[in-house]
Motif scaffolding. Sequence first.
Motif, PDB file in Angstrom:
ATOM      1  N   PRO A  56       0.795  -1.243   0.000  1.00  0.00           N
ATOM      2  CA  PRO A  56       0.000   0.000   0.000  1.00  0.00           C
ATOM      3  C   PRO A  56       0.822   1.285   0.000  1.00  0.00           C
ATOM      4  O   PRO A  56       0.305   2.338  -0.382  1.00  0.00           O
ATOM      5  CB  PRO A  56      -0.839  -0.124   1.284  1.00  0.00           C
ATOM      6  N   THR A  57       2.079   1.233   0.393  1.00  0.00           N
ATOM      7  CA  THR A  57       2.894   2.458   0.410  1.00  0.00           C
ATOM      8  C   THR A  57       3.667   2.655  -0.893  1.00  0.00           C
ATOM      9  O   THR A  57       4.312   3.690  -1.079  1.00  0.00           O
ATOM     10  CB  THR A  57       3.890   2.436   1.583  1.00  0.00           C
ATOM     11  N   ALA A  58       3.605   1.676  -1.774  1.00  0.00           N
ATOM     12  CA  ALA A  58       4.351   1.770  -3.037  1.00  0.00           C
ATOM     13  C   ALA A  58       3.591   2.627  -4.045  1.00  0.00           C
ATOM     14  O   ALA A  58       2.355   2.640  -4.063  1.00  0.00           O
ATOM     15  CB  ALA A  58       4.590   0.383  -3.611  1.00  0.00           C
ATOM     16  N   THR A  59       4.341   3.336  -4.868  1.00  0.00           N
ATOM     17  CA  THR A  59       3.747   4.101  -5.959  1.00  0.00           C
ATOM     18  C   THR A  59       4.040   3.356  -7.258  1.00  0.00           C
ATOM     19  O   THR A  59       5.193   3.248  -7.676  1.00  0.00           O
ATOM     20  CB  THR A  59       4.339   5.519  -6.045  1.00  0.00           C
ATOM     21  N   ILE A  60       3.001   2.831  -7.875  1.00  0.00           N
ATOM     22  CA  ILE A  60       3.153   2.090  -9.129  1.00  0.00           C
ATOM     23  C   ILE A  60       2.553   2.929 -10.254  1.00  0.00           C
ATOM     24  O   ILE A  60       1.352   3.196 -10.273  1.00  0.00           O
ATOM     25  CB  ILE A  60       2.453   0.722  -9.048  1.00  0.00           C
ATOM     26  N   GLU A  64       6.423  -5.856 -16.425  1.00  0.00           N
ATOM     27  CA  GLU A  64       7.262  -4.839 -15.796  1.00  0.00           C
ATOM     28  C   GLU A  64       6.392  -3.941 -14.926  1.00  0.00           C
ATOM     29  O   GLU A  64       5.298  -3.525 -15.329  1.00  0.00           O
ATOM     30  CB  GLU A  64       8.020  -4.024 -16.841  1.00  0.00           C
ATOM     31  N   VAL A  65       6.866  -3.684 -13.742  1.00  0.00           N
ATOM     32  CA  VAL A  65       6.173  -2.838 -12.778  1.00  0.00           C
ATOM     33  C   VAL A  65       6.960  -1.526 -12.685  1.00  0.00           C
ATOM     34  O   VAL A  65       8.074  -1.499 -12.182  1.00  0.00           O
ATOM     35  CB  VAL A  65       6.099  -3.520 -11.391  1.00  0.00           C
ATOM     36  N   VAL A  66       6.369  -0.464 -13.184  1.00  0.00           N
ATOM     37  CA  VAL A  66       7.071   0.808 -13.300  1.00  0.00           C
ATOM     38  C   VAL A  66       6.768   1.673 -12.084  1.00  0.00           C
ATOM     39  O   VAL A  66       5.603   1.950 -11.765  1.00  0.00           O
ATOM     40  CB  VAL A  66       6.645   1.558 -14.578  1.00  0.00           C
ATOM     41  N   ASP A  73      12.274   3.191 -10.795  1.00  0.00           N
ATOM     42  CA  ASP A  73      12.850   2.011 -11.418  1.00  0.00           C
ATOM     43  C   ASP A  73      11.783   1.123 -12.036  1.00  0.00           C
ATOM     44  O   ASP A  73      10.591   1.430 -12.000  1.00  0.00           O
ATOM     45  CB  ASP A  73      13.701   1.220 -10.419  1.00  0.00           C
ATOM     46  N   VAL A  74      12.249   0.006 -12.615  1.00  0.00           N
ATOM     47  CA  VAL A  74      11.363  -1.003 -13.189  1.00  0.00           C
ATOM     48  C   VAL A  74      11.651  -2.327 -12.493  1.00  0.00           C
ATOM     49  O   VAL A  74      12.817  -2.755 -12.408  1.00  0.00           O
ATOM     50  CB  VAL A  74      11.583  -1.156 -14.711  1.00  0.00           C
ATOM     51  N   ASN A  75      10.607  -2.965 -11.983  1.00  0.00           N
ATOM     52  CA  ASN A  75      10.714  -4.293 -11.397  1.00  0.00           C
ATOM     53  C   ASN A  75       9.857  -5.245 -12.226  1.00  0.00           C
ATOM     54  O   ASN A  75       9.222  -4.827 -13.199  1.00  0.00           O
ATOM     55  CB  ASN A  75      10.265  -4.261  -9.934  1.00  0.00           C
ATOM     56  N   TYR A  76       9.836  -6.529 -11.842  1.00  0.00           N
ATOM     57  CA  TYR A  76       9.148  -7.520 -12.674  1.00  0.00           C
ATOM     58  C   TYR A  76       8.313  -8.458 -11.814  1.00  0.00           C
ATOM     59  O   TYR A  76       8.703  -8.821 -10.699  1.00  0.00           O
ATOM     60  CB  TYR A  76      10.176  -8.319 -13.490  1.00  0.00           C
ATOM     61  N   THR A  77       7.155  -8.851 -12.375  1.00  0.00           N
ATOM     62  CA  THR A  77       6.258  -9.749 -11.659  1.00  0.00           C
ATOM     63  C   THR A  77       5.635 -10.740 -12.631  1.00  0.00           C
ATOM     64  O   THR A  77       5.614 -10.505 -13.852  1.00  0.00           O
ATOM     65  CB  THR A  77       5.159  -8.956 -10.928  1.00  0.00           C
ATOM     66  N   ASP A  78       5.134 -11.844 -12.085  1.00  0.00           N
ATOM     67  CA  ASP A  78       4.441 -12.817 -12.939  1.00  0.00           C
ATOM     68  C   ASP A  78       2.999 -12.382 -13.138  1.00  0.00           C
ATOM     69  O   ASP A  78       2.541 -11.371 -12.577  1.00  0.00           O
ATOM     70  CB  ASP A  78       4.526 -14.212 -12.313  1.00  0.00           C
ATOM     71  N   ALA A  79       2.248 -13.141 -13.931  1.00  0.00           N
ATOM     72  CA  ALA A  79       0.889 -12.751 -14.301  1.00  0.00           C
ATOM     73  C   ALA A  79      -0.080 -12.754 -13.127  1.00  0.00           C
ATOM     74  O   ALA A  79      -1.131 -12.112 -13.180  1.00  0.00           O
ATOM     75  CB  ALA A  79       0.360 -13.672 -15.402  1.00  0.00           C
ATOM     76  N   LEU A 104       4.856 -13.345  -7.568  1.00  0.00           N
ATOM     77  CA  LEU A 104       6.315 -13.277  -7.518  1.00  0.00           C
ATOM     78  C   LEU A 104       6.761 -11.907  -7.987  1.00  0.00           C
ATOM     79  O   LEU A 104       6.217 -11.360  -8.951  1.00  0.00           O
ATOM     80  CB  LEU A 104       6.945 -14.359  -8.403  1.00  0.00           C
ATOM     81  N   LEU A 105       7.770 -11.362  -7.318  1.00  0.00           N
ATOM     82  CA  LEU A 105       8.259 -10.023  -7.652  1.00  0.00           C
ATOM     83  C   LEU A 105       9.782 -10.032  -7.668  1.00  0.00           C
ATOM     84  O   LEU A 105      10.418 -10.463  -6.707  1.00  0.00           O
ATOM     85  CB  LEU A 105       7.755  -9.000  -6.618  1.00  0.00           C
ATOM     86  N   ILE A 106      10.355  -9.587  -8.783  1.00  0.00           N
ATOM     87  CA  ILE A 106      11.804  -9.474  -8.907  1.00  0.00           C
ATOM     88  C   ILE A 106      12.180  -8.010  -8.710  1.00  0.00           C
ATOM     89  O   ILE A 106      11.777  -7.145  -9.498  1.00  0.00           O
ATOM     90  CB  ILE A 106      12.301  -9.959 -10.284  1.00  0.00           C
ATOM     91  N   LEU A 107      12.955  -7.744  -7.665  1.00  0.00           N
ATOM     92  CA  LEU A 107      13.428  -6.393  -7.387  1.00  0.00           C
ATOM     93  C   LEU A 107      14.894  -6.287  -7.797  1.00  0.00           C
ATOM     94  O   LEU A 107      15.657  -7.244  -7.677  1.00  0.00           O
ATOM     95  CB  LEU A 107      13.282  -6.063  -5.902  1.00  0.00           C
ATOM     96  N   GLY A 108      15.292  -5.136  -8.267  1.00  0.00           N
ATOM     97  CA  GLY A 108      16.680  -4.959  -8.694  1.00  0.00           C
ATOM     98  C   GLY A 108      16.795  -5.000 -10.200  1.00  0.00           C
ATOM     99  O   GLY A 108      15.831  -5.279 -10.914  1.00  0.00           O
TER     100      GLY A 108
END
Length: 251
Positions: free
Chosen positions: A40-44, A58-60, A64-70, A74-78
């Motif tokens: 809830p504190t993240a700005t997407i 891609e989650v913008v 930065d840009v992070n990645y998630t599955d459908a 799962l969330l890839i940070l970095g």
Amino acid sequence: MRAFPSVLLMSAIVTTAQAAAEGQAAIEARIKATLEQRYPTATIEAVHASTTIAGWYEVVTPSDVNYTDAKADLLILGSVTDTRTKENLSARRWGQLHAIDFRSLPFDRAIKVVKGDGSRKLAVFADPDCPYCRKLEQELQGLTNLTVYIFLFPIAELHPDANRRAEQIWCATDAATSWASWVLEQKAPADANCASTPIAELAALGAKLKIFGTPTMFTVDGNRVVGAIDKDELERRLTEARVATRIAAAE
């Protein structure tokens, strides 16, 4: 290790089937809503199908840009790095998504440096006390046929004396020479006063353009490059920008 590509392949197959059934826009909206609920504190800013990791999204964010599955489970940070070129693909994608109109920059507020015929263009937001800006300036010495617009962007939180140094450079009789002498040779600019400087205005512009560090560059196609890259990479980015601009003009 052999199972890892299979996981990505299955993810891509499942995601393709989901997209066909649910609709791409609907999936992206659902992922965004799920992540906003869980963080809830993240700005997407947006969610897009990724061209970097097949089957993922891609989650913008503002930085930065992070990645998630459908399913957004799962969330890839970095950063994601191309092992062949060592390029930070996440940073490049964020820069593409936050491209600017190069022509809108206030060039009368920049220190203009012309090399050769000046036919290529590059805008650089730089802190006079930033070591990476010094490294970039060293790399720029190997390029020609280039006009560099230096926008003074001191970051006082990191370099307490940078604002004063920027004012001295801007107010010098020859700002371009004063800039080069300080950044390349550490020859302190002489004390100089002038009626006004653009530094506060450029700080506001930098915030608007989401510039978080120096050096931050913009090529003529509006794409940004963050950090000190070497001469060969600069040449490649300048060439890409020139080609893209020509294609856009022909369309």
